[in-house]
Design an enzyme around this catalytic site. Structure first.
Site, PDB file in Angstrom:
ATOM      1  N   ASP A  15      35.524  34.983  34.240  1.00  0.00           N
ATOM      2  CA  ASP A  15      35.187  36.602  33.471  1.00  0.00           C
ATOM      3  C   ASP A  15      33.677  36.966  34.053  1.00  0.00           C
ATOM      4  OD1 ASP A  15      38.011  36.884  32.338  1.00  0.00           O
ATOM      5  OD2 ASP A  15      37.214  35.688  30.954  1.00  0.00           O
ATOM      6  N   LYS A  18      34.229  38.997  39.028  1.00  0.00           N
ATOM      7  CA  LYS A  18      34.534  38.713  40.288  1.00  0.00           C
ATOM      8  C   LYS A  18      35.380  39.666  40.750  1.00  0.00           C
ATOM      9  CE  LYS A  18      37.024  35.363  39.749  1.00  0.00           C
ATOM     10  NZ  LYS A  18      36.083  35.001  37.499  1.00  0.00           N
ATOM     11  N   GLY A  42      42.252  38.053  34.786  1.00  0.00           N
ATOM     12  CA  GLY A  42      42.652  39.591  34.792  1.00  0.00           C
ATOM     13  C   GLY A  42      41.430  40.452  35.815  1.00  0.00           C
TER      14      GLY A  42
HETATM   15  P1  IMP Z   1      45.949  28.980  31.363  1.00  0.00           P
HETATM   16  O1  IMP Z   1      45.455  29.143  33.005  1.00  0.00           O
HETATM   17  O2  IMP Z   1      46.605  30.242  30.571  1.00  0.00           O
HETATM   18  O3  IMP Z   1      47.132  28.100  31.239  1.00  0.00           O
HETATM   19  O4  IMP Z   1      44.444  28.807  29.805  1.00  0.00           O
HETATM   20  C1  IMP Z   1      43.959  28.057  29.745  1.00  0.00           C
HETATM   21  C2  IMP Z   1      43.055  28.002  29.908  1.00  0.00           C
HETATM   22  O5  IMP Z   1      42.295  28.971  30.919  1.00  0.00           O
HETATM   23  C3  IMP Z   1      42.332  29.029  28.454  1.00  0.00           C
HETATM   24  O6  IMP Z   1      41.637  28.558  27.768  1.00  0.00           O
HETATM   25  C4  IMP Z   1      41.907  30.562  28.915  1.00  0.00           C
HETATM   26  O7  IMP Z   1      41.865  31.112  27.744  1.00  0.00           O
HETATM   27  C5  IMP Z   1      41.484  30.360  30.161  1.00  0.00           C
HETATM   28  N1  IMP Z   1      41.319  31.556  31.310  1.00  0.00           N
HETATM   29  C6  IMP Z   1      42.951  31.587  32.000  1.00  0.00           C
HETATM   30  N2  IMP Z   1      42.984  32.338  33.052  1.00  0.00           N
HETATM   31  C7  IMP Z   1      41.687  32.792  32.250  1.00  0.00           C
HETATM   32  C8  IMP Z   1      40.426  33.661  33.348  1.00  0.00           C
HETATM   33  O8  IMP Z   1      40.621  34.768  34.289  1.00  0.00           O
HETATM   34  N3  IMP Z   1      39.408  33.800  32.050  1.00  0.00           N
HETATM   35  C9  IMP Z   1      38.908  33.498  31.369  1.00  0.00           C
HETATM   36  N4  IMP Z   1      39.928  32.577  30.886  1.00  0.00           N
HETATM   37  C10 IMP Z   1      40.918  32.102  31.815  1.00  0.00           C
END
Ligand code: IMP
Length: 428
Positions: A15, A18, A42
């Protein structure tokens, strides 16, 4: 003449902005390539006042006549991908050429169910706080060599064989371990065939396309998702994602040799945020953190969760410079710091009475880390209209120059607002 590769990576916990950096550099790029992660990302891009949020499509999709690649290192949720494509088509914005690597893995319906079931079993205290998008379970299958790849969706026989094996195993897990309902083979198989039909025209050899483009002198941008401290190897394990957001992940996730990367641009937010659980040494749970969240609109683009907020962490940033081989910094959201009387910057940690100048390995030390702050003078001027470095107030310039001096990497881009044009380029 050989073209250039630049890698855009998140230097913190994701976040960092990028998407908007990729978008503002877009005019000089021919190929935008995502290399890891999936619909957990996102990437928000604002063009002419319209907001676009991409979870799977590269941020370059809004540039007409460019090529966008989803590399082998990405895990693809086809429903999400096809929705994003349809939305762009409806708006008449699907003007880029999309190539999807046949070797990318597919996030299947059981991956999402398992992700959520595993999180609830972990319960409070051991939860990772995943996005629930099935990312971890999809990478587990990839590495245990039973995953379904995009190319498998194009061949009904291979798909049937792989899905039969996977569904038998996953249904056992879902029902016997997590007390859920089994998935129907016929439904998942039919859906997968439809995905294959819809995605088939986009499937190609991403590595070859990049190689040929470089030989023609074209410029390629690797677009990282998440951030360095969420990296599976180098992040705050186990509170990480299941892929390699660092720059080296770009080579693996796209099929490009490491020597081909010319520049690594680390995207650094002017303060820090984190979503989900895990260590965050400079987190501010008081009014200053709340103010950063409000001013910066710090709510997840994928899950809507409020992001945890805190101050810039130079220990973590030095580490990100090292593990990415960062040669340039894009500093985003500098405007969000406007109005603070003083701005805290963490220069070292204390843990168990010992000073740490380098980011410590291991979550137990990371959790104990007490940030040691210096305070810099704030500014009151609105930065959002600044387009030249010299237009920034002296205190904001001092902040930028402090970062450069401390980590030894130039700040070549400064974001002063969410729009494509709200960008200051310095010796870029
Ligand atoms: P996962 O990638 O859904 O397995 O989540 C693992 C960790 O990465 C969690 O703490 C999420 O909140 C974090 N996370 C995954 N994608 C993002 C992102 O695009 N931005 C920020 N945190 C992320």
């Amino acid at each position: 003449m050989k073209g250039r590769i630049e890698a855009i990576v998140g230097a913190q916990w994701g976040d960092e902005g990028k998407g908007r950096v990729v978008d503002s550099l877009g005019s000089r790029v021919d190929i935008f390539a995502r290399y890891q992660g999936g619909a957990n990302a996102g990437h928000t891009v604002i063009v002419d006042g319209t907001k676009y949020v991409f979870h799977l499509l590269p941020s370059g999709m809004l540039y007409p006549c460019k090529t966008c690649i989803i590399g082998n290192g990405v895990v693809i949720d086809p429903d999400q991908l096809l929705t994003e494509l349809r939305e762009l088509q409806d708006q008449g914005k699907d003007r880029a050429r999309l190539i999807i690597s046949g070797a990318a893995h597919v996030v299947m319906p059981y991956h999402k169910l398992l992700d959520r079931a595993q999180e609830s079993l972990r319960g409070k205290g051991r939860k990772i706080g995943t996005t629930g998008r099935g990312i971890g379970p999809a990478y587990v299958d990839k590495y245990s060599r039973c995953g379904i790849r995009v190319e498998d969706l194009l061949d009904g026989d291979i798909l049937r064989e792989k899905l039969e094996y996977n569904l038998e195993e996953k249904n056992l897990q879902l029902t016997k371990i997590y007390g859920g309902k089994p998935l129907s083979f016929d439904e998942v198989y039919e859906k997968s065939l439809q995905w294959g039909k819809a995605m088939g025209p986009y499937v190609g050899d991403a590595s070859l396309v990049i190689d040929e483009a470089l030989r023609e002198g074209k410029n390629v941008l690797f677009e990282g998702a998440q951030g360095t401290l969420l990296d599976i190897d180098h992040g705050t394990y186990p509170y990480v994602t299941s892929s390699s957001p660092i720059a080296a992940g770009g080579c693996v996730g796209l099929g490009v040799g490491p020597g081909a990367v010319d520049r690594v641009i680390g995207v650094v937010k002017a303060y820090c945020t984190r979503v989900g659980e895990g260590p965050f040494p400079t987190e501010d749970t008081g009014p200053a953190g709340e103010r950063l969240r409000e001013n910066g609109g710090e709510f997840g683009a994928t899950t809507g969760r409020p992001r945890r907020c805190g101050w810039l962490d130079m220990v973590a940033l030095r580490y990100a410079v090292r593990v990415n081989g960062m040669s340039s910094i894009a500093l985003t959201k500098l405007d969000v710091l406007t109005g603070f009387d003083r701005i805290a910057v963490c220069t070292a940690y204390l843990a168990d009475g010992i000073r740490h100048d380098h980011f410590p390995s291991g979550v137990s030390l990371q959790e104990k880390a007490e940030p040691q702050y210096i305070y810099m003078e704030g500014w009151k001027e609105d930065l959002t209209g600044c387009r030249e470095y010299s237009e920034l107030p002296a205190q904001a310039r001092a902040y930028v120059e402090y970062i450069e001096k401390t980590v030894g990497v130039p700040v070549n881009l400064i974001g002063v607002g969410p729009g494509r044009e709200q960008t200051i380029l310095r010796n870029f």
